[in-house]
Design an enzyme around this catalytic site. Structure first.
Site, PDB file in Angstrom:
ATOM      1  N   ARG B  94      16.782 -16.556   6.469  1.00 34.82           N
ATOM      2  CA  ARG B  94      17.065 -16.030   5.127  1.00 34.82           C
ATOM      3  C   ARG B  94      16.852 -14.521   5.096  1.00 34.82           C
ATOM      4  NH1 ARG B  94      14.643 -13.104   2.416  1.00 34.82           N
ATOM      5  NH2 ARG B  94      12.742 -14.320   2.398  1.00 34.82           N
ATOM      6  N   SER B  95      15.818 -14.044   5.778  1.00 42.95           N
ATOM      7  CA  SER B  95      15.573 -12.595   5.808  1.00 42.95           C
ATOM      8  C   SER B  95      16.748 -11.861   6.445  1.00 42.95           C
ATOM      9  CB  SER B  95      14.292 -12.277   6.587  1.00 42.95           C
ATOM     10  OG  SER B  95      13.167 -12.757   5.891  1.00 42.95           O
ATOM     11  N   LEU B 135      13.255   1.975   5.068  1.00 40.93           N
ATOM     12  CA  LEU B 135      12.584   2.697   3.985  1.00 40.93           C
ATOM     13  C   LEU B 135      11.088   2.836   4.302  1.00 40.93           C
ATOM     14  CD1 LEU B 135      12.593   3.949   1.116  1.00 40.93           C
ATOM     15  CD2 LEU B 135      12.114   1.659   0.223  1.00 40.93           C
ATOM     16  N   GLY B 141       4.086   2.422   2.537  1.00 42.61           N
ATOM     17  CA  GLY B 141       4.670   1.117   2.272  1.00 42.61           C
ATOM     18  C   GLY B 141       4.989   0.982   0.798  1.00 42.61           C
ATOM     19  N   SER B 142       3.955   0.675   0.000  1.00 43.96           N
ATOM     20  CA  SER B 142       4.162   0.539  -1.443  1.00 43.96           C
ATOM     21  C   SER B 142       4.526   1.862  -2.107  1.00 43.96           C
ATOM     22  CB  SER B 142       2.898  -0.025  -2.096  1.00 43.96           C
ATOM     23  OG  SER B 142       2.655  -1.330  -1.620  1.00 43.96           O
ATOM     24  N   THR B 168      13.339  -5.406   9.556  1.00 42.50           N
ATOM     25  CA  THR B 168      14.017  -6.643   9.959  1.00 42.50           C
ATOM     26  C   THR B 168      15.373  -6.298  10.568  1.00 42.50           C
ATOM     27  OG1 THR B 168      12.908  -7.869   8.214  1.00 42.50           O
ATOM     28  CG2 THR B 168      14.909  -8.849   9.106  1.00 42.50           C
ATOM     29  N   GLY B 348      -2.799 -32.702   7.605  1.00 42.72           N
ATOM     30  CA  GLY B 348      -4.007 -32.787   8.426  1.00 42.72           C
ATOM     31  C   GLY B 348      -3.858 -31.987   9.709  1.00 42.72           C
ATOM     32  N   GLU B 372       9.140  -6.635   0.333  1.00 42.36           N
ATOM     33  CA  GLU B 372       9.961  -6.559  -0.882  1.00 42.36           C
ATOM     34  C   GLU B 372       9.093  -6.386  -2.122  1.00 42.36           C
ATOM     35  OE1 GLU B 372      13.125  -6.362  -1.333  1.00 42.36           O
ATOM     36  OE2 GLU B 372      13.899  -6.766   0.662  1.00 42.36           O
ATOM     37  N   PHE B 392       0.087   3.219 -11.236  1.00 40.38           N
ATOM     38  CA  PHE B 392       0.409   3.588  -9.850  1.00 40.38           C
ATOM     39  C   PHE B 392      -0.134   4.963  -9.476  1.00 40.38           C
ATOM     40  CE2 PHE B 392       3.868   0.599 -10.664  1.00 40.38           C
ATOM     41  CZ  PHE B 392       3.860  -0.144  -9.500  1.00 40.38           C
TER      42      PHE B 392
END
Lengths: 265, 395
Positions: B94-95, B135, B141-142, B168, B348, B372, B392
């Site tokens: 999916r990524s 990016l 990062g953030s 990715t 288990g 993301e 922020f």
């Protein structure tokens, strides 16, 4: 060439089928439905043939409006148009074959391809009846020499091959212990076995395009077919539950059981 | 596909159009047949299933929500349903689709020149060209506005220097959308550059040692005096809103998609609990297990409805706000991760091996929790929207 294929709506083989307590049918709640897998192989084969020889693929289904789902599936795979025979209630194989005969006479295809049987009632009769009613040649259990992981399969080459003069069809049939190859003249009725091809996935744009493809509605009355069943299902029942196995103490006990209870030797 | 009726207790299926259901079911059977039998081995070996790329392209998965240039032009809901089925198999697959479609094709489609669109999009839709998105940096990062990757104009070229991390598809990409500050400017000077594989000074190195998204390639990109033609700059956007709009696009899909992993864990755990007998009865018959399964189902139903509403909003209004996306991403990834962890427990000891899926989903979702927009960043986006106060800012 014009090819007509069928798309019967059947219970998804992965659904859990439960018989109603009174044996009158199966419990419909929670069931999923799909196109009969043998019919899906028929659609795939028709699409490959029509890609190789140019032509249209017409898909037919009989039933309530629910069968639009299966018609849309075949249209999304690439069929050109659909014919829906609107009918509610049970049909026997003779009635289905008579309805298909009328649709064939109306559509005038060069070839009809349908599943060798549907996986719900496993009758394996409609293709044979249809060929008889039409007076066409028939080839049942179509398969092919090439394996499903061969390059021919990867390149989506048809397993049914037109003869050089394009007036006949070479069909490889699955028979006990091997394959037999026969040639039949067109028009013909072919029924598909499991190893004829691996059906494609409908592409997502194909699904969107299918929305605008035509579905023509017909009825048994309009086709002048009497569909009153000559065959009725009186009772359904589940196969008996398997008994649990037992543990034996040692090898001699096992041999004793195999010999005297299982009668294995 | 063995989707249990109980999973769709609220008949969310009825909220989908017939073609949306057909699209979902087609991708579901593709995943069941083509990937589920092999996913465990890819995760164990740390390999991405590259052989699936042309097949997914043939289905029309890449850039499915974009119009023209060989893309399928589906609704955002249909795109989300596709991603959910891919996620049900593995978040790595999916990524790949999210990055290819939302983070690389989308910016080229939205901000690229006609020549750039013609050059890249049809090949990417056909799966012949692979894209990635640069990016995040080792130290940013953030807080992407602090990025250190820079581009200096030199004649009809830009000279690019810096590095990008956690990318990715990086090592298998033919093109990278790289965001850099231009000519010594601040965050408002950020522009997107299409950096091509093989450009001198551009290297992509695979990151090893991951315990998460193992069936996906994650890379570090390095740029050392890479000369990028001016024609490779995305002309129609400047500043942080460029990359952030791509993220908003991708996150909306991801927020819905993660419910696929949750469904896989729930259905697997239920089946396992029904077949695993302890103290003379299936463990599904114990109240403690039933509470776990009830909690899982409840969160799946809520998460599905939330995700579906988000993508319907996007289809109806053409866009969704970052706050709308944050609420769904924050909720759905967290509940999916919790469901995977609890499912792991129900299995288990078997649950710690790669013979069963929950630990793989659990480990994958740890990445999704962080990428993301981290869970914390989405909390602050909502906090700002609720209070009007920005939490922020620097101290």
């Amino acid at each position: 060439m014009k090819i007509l294929v069928t798309a019967k709506r059947v219970e998804d083989p992965e659904s859990k089928i439960k018989v109603k307590p009174d044996g009158s049918g199966i419990v419909p709640e929670g069931l999923k439905y799909k196109i009969n897998p043998f019919d899906e192989i028929a659609v795939e084969e028709a699409l490959r043939l029509s890609a190789a020889h140019t032509g249209d693929v017409v898909v037919v289904s009989i039933g309530t409006k629910d069968v639009h789902e299966q018609l849309r599936h075949a249209l999304a795979m690439g069929a050109t148009k659909a014919v829906w025979v609107n009918h509610t209630g049970a049909l026997d194989q003779l009635a289905i074959a008579r309805l298909l005969q009328k649709v064939v006479e109306k559509e005038k295809p060069d070839l009809v391809i349908l599943g060798k049987q549907s996986i719900d009632d496993d009758q394996n009769q409609v293709g044979q009846y249809l060929a008889e009613f039409l007076g066409w040649s028939q080839a049942t259990f179509a398969s092919k020499v090439e394996a499903l992981d061969s390059d021919a399969e990867k390149n989506k080459q048809p397993g049914l091959k037109l003869t050089a003069d394009k007036k006949g069809l070479t069909v490889v049939r699955e028979v006990d212990g091997g394959l037999s190859t026969l040639e039949c003249s067109l028009p013909a009725v072919v029924t598909t076995d499991l190893r004829l091809n691996q059906p494609r996935y409908a592409s997502l744009p194909g699904i969107m395009k299918a929305k605008s493809k035509p579905i023509e509605e017909l009825t048994p009355a309009a086709l002048a077919v009497d569909v009153a069943p000559k065959l009725t299902v009186t009772k359904l029942s589940s196969p008996p539950a398997r008994k649990a196995g037992i543990k034996v103490a040692d090898v001699p006990a096992l041999v004793e059981k195999l010999k005297n209870e299982a009668k294995a030797f | 596909m063995s989707r249990a009726a109980i999973t769709d207790l609220y008949r969310i299926d009825d909220l989908l159009s017939p073609d949306e259901r057909q699209i979902r079911d087609t991708v579901a059977s593709f995943v069941d047949r083509e990937y589920l039998p092999h996913v465990g081995k890819h995760f164990r070996d740390g390999t991405f299933p590259t052989a699936l790329v042309p097949k997914l392209a043939e289905l029309g998965v890449f850039g499915a929500a974009l119009k023209g240039y060989g893309c399928a032009g589906l609704s955002n809901v249909a795109y989300g349903l596709i991603l959910q089925e891919l996620e049900r198999a593995d978040s790595g697959l999916r990524s790949f689709a999210s990055v290819q479609s939302s983070l690389c094709m989308y910016p080229i489609h939205a901000y690229g020149s006609e020549a750039q669109k013609e050059r890249w999009l049809p090949g990417m839709a056909a799966g012949k060209l692979i894209g990635c998105f640069g990016l995040t940096e080792p130290d940013f990062g953030s807080d992407p506005g602090g990025m250190r990757t820079v581009a200096r104009k030199d004649g009809d070229h830009y000279v690019l220097n810096g590095s990008k991390l956690w990318i990715t598809n990086g090592s298998i990409a033919d093109v990278a959308v790289v965001w850099a500050k231009v000519d010594g400017g601040a965050a408002d000077s950020i522009q997107g550059f299409l950096v091509e594989k093989g450009m001198p000074g551009f290297t992509a190195k695979e990151i090893k040692g991951k315990f998460s998204l193992r069936a996906s390639y994650t890379s570090e990109l390095s740029f050392s005096d890479v000369r990028v033609p001016a024609a490779n700059v995305l002309p129609k956007v400047k500043g942080l809103k460029g990359p952030l709009s791509c993220l908003n696009h991708a996150r909306a899909g991801i927020a819905f998609a993660v419910m696929g992993a949750a469904v896989a864990c729930f259905e697997g755990a239920r089946d396992y609990a029904l077949s695993r007998v302890q103290f003379g009865k299936p463990i599904a018959g114990f109240q403690l297990t039933q509470e776990k399964l009830a909690d899982m189902l409840q969160e799946i139903v809520k998460g599905q409805l939330l995700g579906l509403r988000l993508l319907r909003l996007k289809d109806e209004h053409g866009k969704v706000s970052p706050e709308q996306v944050s609420l769904c991403k924050r909720n759905n990834v967290k509940v999916a991760l919790d469901i995977a962890r609890v499912a792991r427990g129900i299995y288990g000891a078997n649950g710690v091996t790669d013979e069963y899926p929950p630990v793989r989903h659990m480990l994958n979702l740890e990445s999704v929790y962080t990428y993301e927009g981290t869970h914390e960043v989405h909390t602050l986006i909502l906090g700002k929207a609720i209070t009007g106060l920005d939490a922020f800012g620097a101290v």
